[in-house]
Design an enzyme around this catalytic site. Structure first.
Site, PDB file in Angstrom:
ATOM      1  N   GLY A   1       0.801  -1.215   0.000  1.00  0.00           N
ATOM      2  CA  GLY A   1       0.000   0.000   0.000  1.00  0.00           C
ATOM      3  C   GLY A   1       0.838   1.271   0.000  1.00  0.00           C
ATOM      4  O   GLY A   1       2.057   1.247   0.194  1.00  0.00           O
ATOM      5  N   HIS A   2       0.153   2.401  -0.175  1.00  0.00           N
ATOM      6  CA  HIS A   2       0.869   3.673  -0.288  1.00  0.00           C
ATOM      7  C   HIS A   2       1.562   4.052   1.016  1.00  0.00           C
ATOM      8  O   HIS A   2       1.104   3.755   2.112  1.00  0.00           O
ATOM      9  CB  HIS A   2      -0.065   4.793  -0.761  1.00  0.00           C
ATOM     10  CG  HIS A   2      -1.259   5.039   0.109  1.00  0.00           C
ATOM     11  ND1 HIS A   2      -2.237   5.933  -0.222  1.00  0.00           N
ATOM     12  CD2 HIS A   2      -1.645   4.504   1.298  1.00  0.00           C
ATOM     13  CE1 HIS A   2      -3.158   5.959   0.716  1.00  0.00           C
ATOM     14  NE2 HIS A   2      -2.825   5.102   1.643  1.00  0.00           N
TER      15      HIS A   2
END
Length: 327
Positions: free
Chosen positions: A223-224
């Site tokens: 994920g970011h």
């Protein structure tokens, strides 16, 4: 394609017992190897396979040297698994067949991107503007590298991987979702390997960071704004939610899940299918899953788990009623 056992030892070290001029025609698993093929054995519990194998030469550790010599030709090395890995690299160097430097004619490299002349960009791949691909790095077929993302030297990115897609960021807006633009990028260090169809999201503001030597298997989601420390390895189908920070030299087994905004210390090893719901601040091996069982038994145990807190409170009340044994 062949190699002599003597040439292998000359290049990689180890101690050869047997014919230095023996021709190796193929590298093969121990149980399927035939004359002229090279294999290896690591686990002493599988020594019976050594006696049964038809391999022309076997790589073993010092503890199995006597048994291996009694069987036939062998190469003795302190770490036979590592030695075998080095043999595969030698085989590739000698016989070639790997990607060649250059950009495939069907690939798209946008204006403002930089691809080192020694790097390889495979068919139908895409490198966005401002992205940088380091020396000796290989992008296989259909790899996407988004704008401003950086991949270091000697990396390998397998087919279908997406580096720098948008992270999952939305703000609630009266029953709807407003997109949060993902303004960061992805920074990947040197000697990183990324498996097929793995996705590494760009950061929302700061960059998502993958440090040197990280190994990611197929079908992984990062994920970011995650940060993964050097030489950490993750098996297939692992999911890491946004802003998680994972230390160096960690491992995560297949289908392991790490929730967002958690911190994982260096040298943490997480078992397959475990779900990490809290930060782990001490090195060690961690497991968090409910063992498989017949469905009926599992449902009864799961129902009991729901009431553990009630049983705990009842036990505490009973303990208060018991005489104090320390008196």
């Amino acid at each position: 394609m062949t190699l002599r056992t003597g040439a292998i030892v000359q290049a990689l070290g180890g101690e050869l017992f047997g014919d230095a001029d023996r021709i190796v025609t193929r590298l093969a698993p121990l149980e399927h190897a035939r004359a002229g093929e090279l294999s290896f054995l690591v686990n002493p519990r599988l020594t019976h396979l050594l006696a049964e194998s038809q391999a022309g030469c076997v790589i073993v550790g010092p503890e199995l040297a006597e048994v291996a010599r009694g069987r036939g030709d062998c190469i003795v090395a302190p770490n036979p698994h590592l030695y075998f890995a080095q043999v595969t690299q030698l085989w590739r160097r000698v016989h070639g067949g790997g990607p060649r430097p250059g950009i495939h004619r069907s690939a798209v490299v946008e204006e403002g991107a930089f691809v080192d002349p020694s790097a390889s960009v495979g068919a139908l791949s895409f490198v966005g503007r401002g992205a940088r691909i380091g020396a000796g790095t290989v992008l296989k077929e259909r790899v996407t590298v988004g704008e401003d993302c950086i991949i270091g030297a000697r990396c390998l990115v397998q087919s279908g991987a997406v580096i720098g897609g948008d992270g999952f960021g939305f703000a609630p807006d009266e029953g709807r979702w407003a997109k949060i633009e993902q303004l960061g990028a992805v920074r990947i260090g040197d000697d990183v390997e990324i498996g097929a169809n793995t996705c590494i999201d760009r950061g929302a503001l700061d960059d998502t960071v993958i440090e040197d030597g990280v190994k990611l298997d197929n079908l992984i989601q990062i994920g970011h704004n995650c940060h993964i420390g050097r030489h950490t390895a993750m098996a297939g189908c692992v999911g890491v939610a946004g802003s998680a920070r994972i230390g160096a030299h960690c491992t995560v087994g297949g289908a392991g899940m790490i929730l967002g905004h958690l911190s994982i210390a260096d040298h943490v090893h997480i078992s397959s299918a475990s779900i990490v719901t809290r930060s782990i601040l001490k090195p060690g091996h961690y497991t968090g899953f409910f063992p498989i069982d017949e469905n009926g038994a599992w449902e009864k145990n799961a129902a009991t788990l729901k009431h553990i807190h009630t049983l705990r409170d009842r036990l505490k009340r009973l303990e208060r009623l018991l005489p104090d044994k320390t008196e």
